[in-house]
Scaffold this motif. Structure first.
Motif, PDB file in Angstrom:
ATOM      1  N   THR A  50       5.182   6.218  -0.667  1.00 57.27           N
ATOM      2  CA  THR A  50       4.665   5.620  -2.198  1.00 57.27           C
ATOM      3  C   THR A  50       5.330   4.318  -2.470  1.00 57.27           C
ATOM      4  N   LEU A  51       6.732   4.519  -2.201  1.00 59.14           N
ATOM      5  CA  LEU A  51       7.713   3.403  -2.536  1.00 59.14           C
ATOM      6  C   LEU A  51       7.316   1.962  -1.870  1.00 59.14           C
ATOM      7  N   ALA A  52       6.989   2.317  -0.393  1.00 57.19           N
ATOM      8  CA  ALA A  52       6.976   1.225   0.313  1.00 57.19           C
ATOM      9  C   ALA A  52       5.514   0.703  -0.029  1.00 57.19           C
ATOM     10  N   ALA A  53       4.421   1.472  -0.260  1.00 56.29           N
ATOM     11  CA  ALA A  53       3.166   0.990  -0.729  1.00 56.29           C
ATOM     12  C   ALA A  53       3.187   0.221  -1.935  1.00 56.29           C
ATOM     13  N   LYS A  54       3.978   0.777  -2.933  1.00 61.40           N
ATOM     14  CA  LYS A  54       4.064   0.057  -4.417  1.00 61.40           C
ATOM     15  C   LYS A  54       4.760  -1.406  -3.930  1.00 61.40           C
ATOM     16  N   LYS A  55       5.598  -1.371  -3.236  1.00 63.98           N
ATOM     17  CA  LYS A  55       6.467  -2.691  -3.270  1.00 63.98           C
ATOM     18  C   LYS A  55       5.813  -3.597  -2.455  1.00 63.98           C
ATOM     19  N   VAL A  56       5.090  -3.441  -1.371  1.00 59.01           N
ATOM     20  CA  VAL A  56       4.597  -4.357  -0.559  1.00 59.01           C
ATOM     21  C   VAL A  56       3.353  -5.209  -1.198  1.00 59.01           C
ATOM     22  N   LYS A  57       3.397  -6.487  -0.791  1.00 63.39           N
ATOM     23  CA  LYS A  57       2.350  -7.502  -1.408  1.00 63.39           C
ATOM     24  C   LYS A  57       1.387  -7.534  -0.679  1.00 63.39           C
ATOM     25  N   MET A  58      -0.010  -7.773  -1.137  1.00 60.13           N
ATOM     26  CA  MET A  58      -1.274  -7.787  -0.594  1.00 60.13           C
ATOM     27  C   MET A  58      -1.253  -8.550   0.869  1.00 60.13           C
ATOM     28  N   THR A  59      -0.301 -10.170   0.671  1.00 61.17           N
ATOM     29  CA  THR A  59      -0.337 -10.914   1.958  1.00 61.17           C
ATOM     30  C   THR A  59       0.623 -10.046   2.946  1.00 61.17           C
ATOM     31  N   ALA A  60       1.410  -9.037   2.650  1.00 62.16           N
ATOM     32  CA  ALA A  60       2.423  -8.438   3.743  1.00 62.16           C
ATOM     33  C   ALA A  60       1.400  -6.979   4.431  1.00 62.16           C
ATOM     34  N   MET A  61       0.243  -6.755   3.843  1.00 58.37           N
ATOM     35  CA  MET A  61      -0.406  -5.602   4.065  1.00 58.37           C
ATOM     36  C   MET A  61      -0.608  -5.433   5.377  1.00 58.37           C
ATOM     37  N   PRO A  62      -1.037  -6.497   6.446  1.00 53.46           N
ATOM     38  CA  PRO A  62      -1.174  -6.290   7.923  1.00 53.46           C
ATOM     39  C   PRO A  62       0.124  -5.668   8.544  1.00 53.46           C
ATOM     40  N   GLU A  63       1.223  -6.107   8.113  1.00 46.73           N
ATOM     41  CA  GLU A  63       2.587  -5.718   8.653  1.00 46.73           C
ATOM     42  C   GLU A  63       2.835  -4.218   8.296  1.00 46.73           C
ATOM     43  N   MET A  64       2.505  -3.971   7.008  1.00 46.72           N
ATOM     44  CA  MET A  64       2.648  -2.660   6.767  1.00 46.72           C
ATOM     45  C   MET A  64       1.849  -1.510   7.624  1.00 46.72           C
ATOM     46  N   VAL A  65       0.448  -2.068   7.604  1.00 44.23           N
ATOM     47  CA  VAL A  65      -0.252  -1.164   8.345  1.00 44.23           C
ATOM     48  C   VAL A  65       0.161  -0.883   9.703  1.00 44.23           C
ATOM     49  N   SER A  66       0.690  -2.106  10.420  1.00 43.67           N
ATOM     50  CA  SER A  66       1.303  -2.166  11.656  1.00 43.67           C
ATOM     51  C   SER A  66       2.541  -1.086  11.709  1.00 43.67           C
ATOM     52  N   LEU A  67       3.191  -1.093  10.901  1.00 46.63           N
ATOM     53  CA  LEU A  67       4.753  -0.330  10.808  1.00 46.63           C
ATOM     54  C   LEU A  67       4.177   1.037  10.494  1.00 46.63           C
ATOM     55  N   PHE A  68       2.896   1.482   9.817  1.00 43.47           N
ATOM     56  CA  PHE A  68       2.494   2.776   9.401  1.00 43.47           C
ATOM     57  C   PHE A  68       1.947   3.160  10.845  1.00 43.47           C
TER      58      PHE A  68
END
Length: 225
Positions: A50-68
């Motif tokens: 939850t903390l990671a998803a709330k903190k991330v910007k939309m432009t950084a969403m691909p890297e979050m998807v990759s991390l998850f």
């Protein structure tokens, strides 16, 4: 709006699947148990996610998807490691006369695919946030194929002789090398394609976990991914 509804629906479905697996799982009259460990893990994962998803910007969403996605691959690989150790202990204790070849095959494939997904996704994550640069050298594709062939050969050896447990860690190391070298030369513009491919790898590895645990939800979810 439709994408948001789809994500909420998927989250609700996963919540039902998790609760059902925890409280309705039963084999030979035994229930799952270990509720303290299970709910501790769920609580930690929920807070961090939850903390990671709330903190991330939309432009950084691909890297979050990759991390998850990489975390999913790591989970599948850990399942393979744990289940093989479980089989080995049963064999040594005389609880089983022999190891099912099909189960060892699923464990090996889950380990290879899950590890490649994890290590490749971590490199993709690093590339997307600028911490990892492109890297390639002559003959890299050949070296990649050698690492993959060695991992598959070690897997075949382990399937034929499950007593050689050290091979599991040889496979793990080779798969990590393959996953890293597979993604390292690929440029940022092609990274969404790589992430999509690695995501499908995680789905396959999760489906193998469904086979191991005879869990229809895990199997179906993995196949859908």
């Amino acid at each position: 709006a439709q994408a948001r509804k789809g994500n909420l629906l998927a989250a609700a479905g996963m919540a039902v699947a998790i609760v059902g697996t925890i409280f309705l799982y039963e084999t030979d009259g035994n229930y799952l148990g270990n509720y303290t460990w299970i709910f501790s893990g769920l609580a930690i994962g929920t807070v961090l996610g939850t903390l990671a998803a709330k903190k991330v910007k939309m432009t950084a969403m691909p890297e979050m998807v990759s991390l998850f996605n990489g975390m999913g691959g790591a989970c599948a690989a850990l399942i393979s490691l744990v289940e093989f150790q479980h089989l080995s202990h049963q064999l040594q204790a005389g609880a089983i006369a022999s190891v099912d070849t099909g189960m060892v095959l699923v464990i090996v494939l889950g380990l290879i695919i899950g590890t490649v997904s994890f290590s490749g996704s971590m490199v993709a994550w690093g590339k997307l946030n600028g911490k990892v640069k492109d890297f390639s050298f002559p003959g890299q594709n050949i070296l990649n194929l050698i690492f993959l062939a060695l991992a598959l050969a070690a897997g075949a050896w382990l399937i034929s002789d499950p007593t050689q447990g050290y091979l599991l860690y040889v496979i793990l190391g080779l798969s990590v090398l393959y996953g890293v070298l597979f993604v390292m030369p690929i440029g940022g513009a092609d990274m969404p394609v790589v992430i999509s491919l690695l995501n499908s790898f995680t789905g396959i590895a999760a489906a193998f976990g469904g086979f191991l645990y005879d869990n229809k939800v895990m199997l179906t979810g993995g196949i859908l991914v």
